[in-house]
Scaffold this motif. Structure first.
Motif, short mmCIF file in Angstrom:
data_model
loop_
_atom_site.label_atom_id
_atom_site.label_comp_id
_atom_site.label_asym_id
_atom_site.label_seq_id
_atom_site.Cartn_x
_atom_site.Cartn_y
_atom_site.Cartn_z
N ARG A 399 21.27 57.14 77.19
CA ARG A 399 20.17 57.03 78.28
C ARG A 399 19.84 55.75 77.99
NH1 ARG A 399 21.76 56.33 83.20
NH2 ARG A 399 19.57 56.67 83.44
N GLU A 400 19.13 55.19 76.21
CA GLU A 400 18.12 54.33 75.90
C GLU A 400 18.56 54.10 74.28
OE1 GLU A 400 15.82 53.47 78.23
OE2 GLU A 400 16.13 54.72 79.59
N ARG A 401 18.61 52.67 73.95
CA ARG A 401 18.61 52.08 73.17
C ARG A 401 18.09 51.40 72.63
NH1 ARG A 401 21.77 48.19 70.14
NH2 ARG A 401 22.48 48.83 67.90
N PRO A 402 16.98 51.32 71.84
CA PRO A 402 15.80 50.47 71.01
C PRO A 402 16.47 48.92 71.17
CG PRO A 402 15.41 51.65 69.24
CD PRO A 402 16.50 52.16 70.72
N ASP A 403 15.89 48.01 71.76
CA ASP A 403 16.59 46.15 71.37
C ASP A 403 16.07 45.81 69.85
OD1 ASP A 403 16.92 44.02 71.60
OD2 ASP A 403 14.74 43.44 71.96
N ASP A 404 17.98 45.60 69.27
CA ASP A 404 17.82 45.32 68.01
C ASP A 404 17.30 43.89 67.07
OD1 ASP A 404 20.28 45.12 68.87
OD2 ASP A 404 21.19 46.67 67.31
N GLY A 405 16.90 43.28 68.46
CA GLY A 405 17.78 41.88 68.61
C GLY A 405 18.87 41.44 68.56
N ILE A 406 20.19 42.11 68.95
CA ILE A 406 21.27 42.07 69.98
C ILE A 406 21.75 42.74 70.62
CG2 ILE A 406 24.30 42.46 69.22
CD1 ILE A 406 22.83 42.14 66.01
N ALA A 407 21.44 43.76 70.51
CA ALA A 407 21.91 45.20 72.10
C ALA A 407 20.22 45.67 72.55
CB ALA A 407 22.71 45.13 71.99
N ALA A 408 20.27 46.30 73.67
CA ALA A 408 18.82 47.32 73.65
C ALA A 408 20.09 48.53 74.94
CB ALA A 408 17.97 46.84 74.63
N ILE A 409 19.83 49.47 75.56
CA ILE A 409 20.16 50.26 76.29
C ILE A 409 19.42 50.85 77.26
CG2 ILE A 409 21.83 52.13 76.77
CD1 ILE A 409 23.60 52.53 74.25
N VAL A 415 22.40 46.03 77.57
CA VAL A 415 21.89 44.86 77.47
C VAL A 415 21.78 43.68 77.07
CG1 VAL A 415 20.41 43.35 78.24
CG2 VAL A 415 20.13 45.94 79.18
N CYS A 416 22.40 42.70 76.37
CA CYS A 416 23.06 41.54 75.45
C CYS A 416 22.22 41.02 75.74
CB CYS A 416 24.47 41.10 75.47
SG CYS A 416 25.79 42.64 75.14
N VAL A 417 21.06 40.94 74.48
CA VAL A 417 19.97 40.27 73.98
C VAL A 417 20.17 38.28 74.43
CG1 VAL A 417 17.92 39.70 72.96
CG2 VAL A 417 18.75 41.47 73.35
N LYS A 418 19.56 37.76 75.12
CA LYS A 418 19.34 36.06 75.42
C LYS A 418 19.85 35.67 73.76
CE LYS A 418 17.64 32.04 76.53
NZ LYS A 418 16.69 31.13 77.14
N ASP A 419 20.80 35.42 73.73
CA ASP A 419 21.02 34.08 71.64
C ASP A 419 21.57 35.19 71.24
OD1 ASP A 419 20.34 31.63 72.70
OD2 ASP A 419 17.99 32.20 72.64
N ALA A 420 22.13 36.62 71.48
CA ALA A 420 23.05 37.31 70.62
C ALA A 420 23.57 36.55 69.97
CB ALA A 420 22.71 38.73 71.10
N MET A 422 27.67 38.66 68.16
CA MET A 422 28.00 39.48 67.55
C MET A 422 28.98 38.67 66.83
SD MET A 422 27.60 41.60 71.50
CE MET A 422 25.66 41.14 71.69
N PRO A 423 29.93 39.43 65.96
CA PRO A 423 30.47 38.95 65.16
C PRO A 423 32.22 39.87 65.32
CG PRO A 423 29.26 40.25 63.75
CD PRO A 423 28.56 39.76 64.67
N ASP A 424 33.00 38.77 64.66
CA ASP A 424 34.81 39.38 64.90
C ASP A 424 33.99 41.10 64.61
OD1 ASP A 424 34.85 37.41 65.95
OD2 ASP A 424 37.01 36.92 63.91
N GLY A 425 34.94 41.86 65.73
CA GLY A 425 35.07 43.09 65.44
C GLY A 425 33.40 43.93 66.02
N TRP A 426 32.70 43.57 66.10
CA TRP A 426 31.39 44.39 65.61
C TRP A 426 31.14 44.61 67.22
CZ3 TRP A 426 27.69 44.79 70.17
CH2 TRP A 426 26.38 45.80 69.80
N ARG A 427 31.07 46.19 67.26
CA ARG A 427 30.79 47.62 68.23
C ARG A 427 29.89 48.07 68.62
NH1 ARG A 427 35.97 46.54 67.97
NH2 ARG A 427 37.19 47.12 67.87
N LEU A 428 29.33 48.47 69.57
CA LEU A 428 28.29 48.87 70.24
C LEU A 428 28.20 50.17 69.58
CD1 LEU A 428 25.04 48.43 71.89
CD2 LEU A 428 26.18 49.51 73.54
N MET A 429 26.37 50.65 68.66
CA MET A 429 26.98 51.55 67.65
C MET A 429 25.06 52.52 68.75
SD MET A 429 29.02 51.88 65.96
CE MET A 429 28.81 52.85 65.34
#
Length: 429
Positions: A399-409, A415-420, A422-429
C-alpha cells in the motif's frame, strides 16, 4: 463579466500529491497527456468571458510560471491578462501565505482597482467545466453578497465534503465539514424537492457539497479580509460570512473532481481514457486551452492500443501493448513493451540520435521505455529513463513505499519519480 476578476489559488504545498509535487506546484501537474491542472480554471474563465485573471503561487512555481507565460497571451485590444502573483516580501509583509484567504489578502490592492464589482475565487486543482456567467446570474438575481457553487451529493458521498444547510429561500444557514453520523447529516439535509424545483434532478440526493468556488461582491470581500485575520476561505471566511452576510448557492450538476491525492489523480486520468469519459476535452463550445507545441504526429508501428489517450510526438514500436492508459508528449516506447492501467507523462524534449547512442555507450538508458519493459498500475513522471526488461509492477501489493529517489508507492499505486533512471532489468522491490 467584464467587471469581474478571477483569483486562482495555486500556492499550496500539495503534500498529498507527493512525489508528483516534489519539483512542481500542484496546478502544474500534467493531466490527460498534454494539459496541466491550471489549464482547467483558466479555460473555464476564458470560455465564460472572464478575461482578467490572477494566479497566486508560492511553492515550486517555476514550471507553472513558465507554462502560463507561454500559453496565455491576450491581444492588445482585449484588455485580458493572466497575471502571476507570487508570494514575496513587502514593506507590509515578510511572511509567506498562511492560507488561501491570507494569499488574497496579501494582494488585495489588485482587487481595489477601479472597474471591479465582483471577485471569482477558484482552485487550481479541480477538473470540471462550468460557465461562470450562469453563476454570476444566480448571484445577481438573488441579491447575494457571496455565492458558493454547490454540488448535490448523497449521504455516503457527504462524508468527504463540507456540507451546507439552507433555508427555504436558498440562503446558507450552516456549514458542517465531512458529516458522518445520522445526527450530523440530519442537521445539514436539503429537501430533494428543493433541488428538483431549481431545474436539477436530485435523484434522491439530499446534501449540498461546497465545491470551493466563490463569487464575492468586491467590497464585501475587501471588508472581510480587512476586518479579520482569517487565513482560509473554506474553514474560516465562508463559515464566518454565513453568520453576517447574505450567502447563497449556485447549483451545479456536472462532472467535478478535486484532484488532491495520488489515487484521485490516477483514477481521474484513467477515466479520461475510457470510450465515454466523464469529462469532455473535445467540446467545441468549451475547449480546454494549453500550450501550443509544434510536434510531429504520433507514430505507431504495429502496436496494440486499447482504451487509451496518446499525446503528440510519440513513437511506439512493434509489438507494444497499451491498455487503459494515458501516454504523454514525446514518449518513446520500445518493442514488446506492455503498459496497462498506467499514466506515462512523457518528456519535455526529444533526444537527438547521437545523444541516444552516447547514453547507450555509457551504459545509461536513453529517455523513454526500453524493449520488453512491463508497467502496470503506475504513474511514470516526466523525463524518466527506463531501460530494457524493466518491471514496474507492485507484485507484493504494497500500500505504501517511501520515495527512494526512483519510485514510491502511494495508495497501492507505483509512482516513478521525475527524472528517475532505471537500468536494464530493474525491478520494483
Amino acid at each position: 463579466m467584464k467587471r469581474m476578476v478571477a483569483v486562482v489559488l495555486g500556492g499550496g504545498r500539495g503534500t498529498r500529491l507527493l512525489p508528483l509535487t516534489k519539483f512542481r506546484s500542484k496546478p502544474a501537474v500534467p493531466l490527460a497527456g498534454k494539459y496541466r491542472l491550471i489549464d482547467i480554471p483558466l479555460s473555464n474563465c476564458i470560455n465564460s468571458g472572464v478575461t482578467r485573471m490572477y494566479v497566486l503561487t508560492q511553492f515550486n512555481s517555476v514550471s507553472l510560471h513558465r507554462h502560463i507565460r507561454r500559453t496565455y497571451n491576450f491581444d492588445a485590444f482585449s484588455e485580458g491578462f493572466v497575471e502571476l502573483l507570487a508570494a514575496q516580501q513587502t514593506n507590509e509583509k515578510e511572511i509567506w501565505y498562511q492560507g488561501t484567504a491570507d494569499a488574497v489578502r496579501q494582494h488585495m490592492r489588485y482587487l481595489q482597482q477601479p472597474g471591479i464589482d465582483h471577485v471569482l475565487i477558484l482552485s487550481g486543482d479541480q477538473l470540471y467545466s462550468m460557465n461562470y456567467q450562469e453563476m454570476l446570474d444566480t448571484h445577481l438575481r438573488s441579491g447575494n453578497e457571496a455565492t458558493i457553487a454547490a454540488l448535490p451529493v448523497d449521504r455516503k458521498q457527504a462524508a468527504g465534503f463540507g456540507i451546507m444547510r439552507l433555508d427555504d429561500d436558498g440562503r446558507v444557514q450552516g456549514f458542517l465539514e465531512k458529516p458522518k453520523t445520522d445526527e450530523e447529516l440530519k442537521l445539514v439535509r436539503t429537501d430533494p424537492a428543493w433541488i428538483d424545483a431549481r431545474g436539477i434532478k436530485s435523484h434522491g440526493r439530499d446534501c449540498l457539497a461546497s465545491m470551493g468556488i466563490y463569487i464575492f461582491n468586491r467590497d464585501v470581500l475587501i471588508d472581510v479580509l480587512t476586518k479579520t485575520n482569517y487565513t482560509d476561505f473554506g474553514k474560516e471566511i465562508f463559515p464566518a460570512s454565513i453568520r453576517t452576510r447574505k450567502v447563497g448557492v449556485h447549483l451545479f450538476d456536472g462532472y467535478w473532481e478535486d484532484i488532491g491525492t495520488i489515487q484521485s489523480f490516477y483514477e481521474c486520468n484513467l477515466q479520461l481514457a475510457q470510450a465515454n469519459p466523464p469529462f469532455n476535452f473535445m467540446s467545441s463550445d468549451s475547449p480546454i486551452f494549453t500550450r501550443s507545441r509544434s510536434l510531429a504526429p504520433t507514430r505507431i508501428d504495429g502496436a496494440t492500443v486499447r482504451s487509451s489517450l496518446i499525446a503528440d510526438g510519440c513513437h511506439i514500436d512493434d509489438g507494444a501493448t497499451i491498455e487503459n492508459s494515458v501516454i504523454g508528449l514525446r514518449c518513446r516506447i520500445g518493442k514488446n513493451v506492455v503498459i496497462r492501467n498506467s499514466v506515462v507523462m512523457g518528456h519535455d524534449f526529444f533526444q537527438e540520435p547521437e545523444e541516444i547512442e552516447a547514453d547507450r555507450a555509457a551504459g545509461r538508458p536513453p529517455m523513454g521505455i526500453g524493449d520488453g519493459t512491463v508497467i502496470e498500475r503506475a504513474i511514470v513522471d516526466k523525463n524518466c529513463r527506463i531501460g530494457a526488461n524493466v518491471r514496474i509492477v507492485n507484485d507484493r501489493e504494497l500500500r505504501e513505499r517511501p520515495d527512494d529517489g526512483i519510485a514510491a508507492i502511494c495508495d497501492g499505486i507505483t509512482v516513478c519519480v521525475k527524472d528517475a533512471v532505471m537500468p536494464d532489468g530493474w525491478r520494483l522491490m
